[in-house]
Motif scaffolding. Structure first.
Motif, PDB file in Angstrom:
ATOM      1  N   LYS A  12     -61.923  14.146   1.373  1.00  0.00           N
ATOM      2  CA  LYS A  12     -63.020  15.111   1.192  1.00  0.00           C
ATOM      3  C   LYS A  12     -62.706  16.030   0.015  1.00  0.00           C
ATOM      4  O   LYS A  12     -63.561  16.285  -0.841  1.00  0.00           O
ATOM      5  N   GLU A  13     -61.468  16.541  -0.037  1.00  0.00           N
ATOM      6  CA  GLU A  13     -61.064  17.408  -1.144  1.00  0.00           C
ATOM      7  C   GLU A  13     -61.144  16.651  -2.473  1.00  0.00           C
ATOM      8  O   GLU A  13     -61.601  17.187  -3.469  1.00  0.00           O
ATOM      9  N   LEU A  14     -60.692  15.415  -2.455  1.00  0.00           N
ATOM     10  CA  LEU A  14     -60.737  14.582  -3.657  1.00  0.00           C
ATOM     11  C   LEU A  14     -62.184  14.362  -4.094  1.00  0.00           C
ATOM     12  O   LEU A  14     -62.506  14.427  -5.281  1.00  0.00           O
ATOM     13  N   SER A  15     -63.056  14.125  -3.127  1.00  0.00           N
ATOM     14  CA  SER A  15     -64.470  13.942  -3.414  1.00  0.00           C
ATOM     15  C   SER A  15     -65.051  15.220  -4.032  1.00  0.00           C
ATOM     16  O   SER A  15     -65.810  15.170  -5.002  1.00  0.00           O
ATOM     17  N   ASP A  16     -64.679  16.380  -3.457  1.00  0.00           N
ATOM     18  CA  ASP A  16     -65.150  17.664  -3.990  1.00  0.00           C
ATOM     19  C   ASP A  16     -64.636  17.877  -5.424  1.00  0.00           C
ATOM     20  O   ASP A  16     -65.366  18.345  -6.306  1.00  0.00           O
ATOM     21  N   ILE A  17     -63.377  17.516  -5.629  1.00  0.00           N
ATOM     22  CA  ILE A  17     -62.779  17.662  -6.963  1.00  0.00           C
ATOM     23  C   ILE A  17     -63.501  16.756  -7.954  1.00  0.00           C
ATOM     24  O   ILE A  17     -63.818  17.174  -9.079  1.00  0.00           O
ATOM     25  N   ARG A  18     -63.783  15.527  -7.551  1.00  0.00           N
ATOM     26  CA  ARG A  18     -64.498  14.597  -8.441  1.00  0.00           C
ATOM     27  C   ARG A  18     -65.894  15.124  -8.772  1.00  0.00           C
ATOM     28  O   ARG A  18     -66.350  15.019  -9.916  1.00  0.00           O
ATOM     29  N   ARG A  19     -66.568  15.676  -7.772  1.00  0.00           N
ATOM     30  CA  ARG A  19     -67.901  16.251  -7.999  1.00  0.00           C
ATOM     31  C   ARG A  19     -67.798  17.410  -8.991  1.00  0.00           C
ATOM     32  O   ARG A  19     -68.598  17.520  -9.921  1.00  0.00           O
ATOM     33  N   ASP A  20     -66.795  18.286  -8.782  1.00  0.00           N
ATOM     34  CA  ASP A  20     -66.595  19.418  -9.691  1.00  0.00           C
ATOM     35  C   ASP A  20     -66.273  18.941 -11.110  1.00  0.00           C
ATOM     36  O   ASP A  20     -66.762  19.503 -12.090  1.00  0.00           O
ATOM     37  N   VAL A  21     -65.459  17.907 -11.225  1.00  0.00           N
ATOM     38  CA  VAL A  21     -65.111  17.353 -12.532  1.00  0.00           C
ATOM     39  C   VAL A  21     -66.363  16.772 -13.188  1.00  0.00           C
ATOM     40  O   VAL A  21     -66.604  16.982 -14.393  1.00  0.00           O
ATOM     41  N   ALA A  22     -67.190  16.075 -12.439  1.00  0.00           N
ATOM     42  CA  ALA A  22     -68.424  15.505 -12.976  1.00  0.00           C
ATOM     43  C   ALA A  22     -69.357  16.617 -13.461  1.00  0.00           C
ATOM     44  O   ALA A  22     -69.962  16.509 -14.536  1.00  0.00           O
ATOM     45  N   GLN A  23     -69.465  17.694 -12.666  1.00  0.00           N
ATOM     46  CA  GLN A  23     -70.296  18.832 -13.079  1.00  0.00           C
ATOM     47  C   GLN A  23     -69.741  19.473 -14.352  1.00  0.00           C
ATOM     48  O   GLN A  23     -70.496  19.815 -15.266  1.00  0.00           O
TER      49      GLN A  23
END
Length: 105
Positions: A12-23
């Protein structure tokens, strides 16, 4: 905390980090596009300023020419004024001479 819960939490944290990186990547791309557009507008503005500077130089030259012409016309007008003054004096002198001649007759 079980391994499965830990794994789920990490994913979940990794997914959040990936979303933040994409943004962040999207915002960076948007900023790069904005900066590019701004640079283009700045270049156009600089070209407009250069054209205006050239126009100002031409206007300054025209003003100098007008000033020279105005000075020349003023000098001519002054000279003509002196000539008119001299002619007026001669005319008055001639009129006086004519009156004197008429009296002598």
């Amino acid at each position: 905390m079980s391994d499965e819960e830990f794994r789920s939490l990490v994913l979940k944290e990794l997914s959040d980090i990936r979303r933040d990186v994409a943004q962040t990547q999207q915002m960076t791309a948007d900023l790069i596009r904005i900066v590019g557009n701004t640079n283009g507008m700045l270049e156009e503005a600089q070209q407009d300023i250069d054209v205006m500077k050239r126009n100002i130089d031409v206007i300054k030259q025209d003003i100098d020419i007008v000033k020279q012409e105005q000075k020349r016309m003023s000098d001519i007008q002054e000279q003509q004024g002196r000539v008119l003054e001299m002619l007026s004096y001669r005319s008055l002198a001639h009129d006086a001479d004519i009156r004197d001649l008429r009296r002598v007759r």
